[in-house]
Design a protein around this motif. Structure first.
Motif, short mmCIF file in Angstrom:
data_model
loop_
_atom_site.label_atom_id
_atom_site.label_comp_id
_atom_site.label_asym_id
_atom_site.label_seq_id
_atom_site.Cartn_x
_atom_site.Cartn_y
_atom_site.Cartn_z
N PRO A 107 0.84 -1.21 0.00
CA PRO A 107 0.00 0.00 0.00
C PRO A 107 0.87 1.26 0.00
O PRO A 107 2.00 1.24 0.47
N SER A 108 0.31 2.34 -0.53
CA SER A 108 1.04 3.61 -0.52
C SER A 108 0.83 4.29 0.83
O SER A 108 -0.06 3.95 1.60
N CYS A 109 1.65 5.29 1.11
CA CYS A 109 1.59 6.02 2.37
C CYS A 109 0.31 6.86 2.40
O CYS A 109 0.08 7.70 1.53
N ILE A 110 -0.49 6.66 3.41
CA ILE A 110 -1.75 7.40 3.54
C ILE A 110 -1.48 8.88 3.78
O ILE A 110 -2.15 9.74 3.22
N TYR A 111 -0.47 9.19 4.61
CA TYR A 111 -0.15 10.59 4.90
C TYR A 111 0.31 11.30 3.63
O TYR A 111 -0.13 12.42 3.35
N LEU A 112 1.16 10.67 2.84
CA LEU A 112 1.64 11.28 1.60
C LEU A 112 0.48 11.46 0.62
O LEU A 112 0.37 12.51 -0.02
N SER A 113 -0.39 10.48 0.53
CA SER A 113 -1.54 10.57 -0.37
C SER A 113 -2.48 11.70 0.03
O SER A 113 -3.04 12.39 -0.82
N ALA A 114 -2.66 11.90 1.33
CA ALA A 114 -3.61 12.91 1.81
C ALA A 114 -3.04 14.32 1.80
O ALA A 114 -3.76 15.28 1.55
N THR A 115 -1.73 14.47 2.07
CA THR A 115 -1.17 15.81 2.24
C THR A 115 -0.17 16.21 1.16
O THR A 115 0.09 17.39 0.98
N GLY A 116 0.44 15.24 0.50
CA GLY A 116 1.50 15.54 -0.45
C GLY A 116 2.85 15.76 0.20
O GLY A 116 3.81 16.14 -0.45
N HIS A 117 2.94 15.53 1.52
CA HIS A 117 4.19 15.69 2.26
C HIS A 117 4.69 14.32 2.72
O HIS A 117 3.91 13.41 2.98
#
Length: 124
Positions: free
Chosen positions: A26-36
């Motif tokens: 799975p991809s990083c949820i935080y990166l997917s949500a914030t772009g950081h």
């Protein structure tokens, strides 16, 4: 023993599968949500690279995982396994400052890796 076998199976799967391609993990949820980037972004790829012997690529993915997190996991697991097989080991007492320093280090790393000037060196 189940925990050790599970961790070993996860390591074998991480070494065999390619986290650089979409679909395996799975991809990083935080990166997917914030772009950081979060402090763990690149950690799976760093683990994959270490298990395949490419320490330079692992450092490029996430130096905190390579230098701090994975060594802690390996030492803790070895300590636990040795004690589980009856070896008498001295009790480890973690100083309070260490318990505060690790989250503080992760917080500083989290901030630094999202500063645009530092991103080429700290982003995965």
């Amino acid at each position: 023993m189940v925990a050790a076998l599970s961790l070993g199976a996860a390591a074998v799967y991480t070494a065999a599968a390619n986290p650089y391609q979409a679909g395996f993990f799975p991809s990083c949820i935080y990166l997917s949500a914030t772009g950081h980037w979060c402090p763990g972004c690149g950690g799976l790829r760093a683990t994959h690279d270490i298990l395949r012997g490419d320490f330079g690529a692992a450092m490029g993915m996430n130096p905190v995982v390579v230098l701090v997190i994975l060594p802690l996991i390996v030492v803790s697991m070895a300590w636990w396994l040795l004690s589980a097989f009856g070896m008498r080991l001295p009790k480890i007492v973690v100083p309070t400052w260490v318990a505060w320093a690790l989250p503080a280090l992760l917080g500083v790393f989290w901030i630094l890796r999202n500063i645009p000037a530092l991103e080429p060196w700290l982003a995965p």
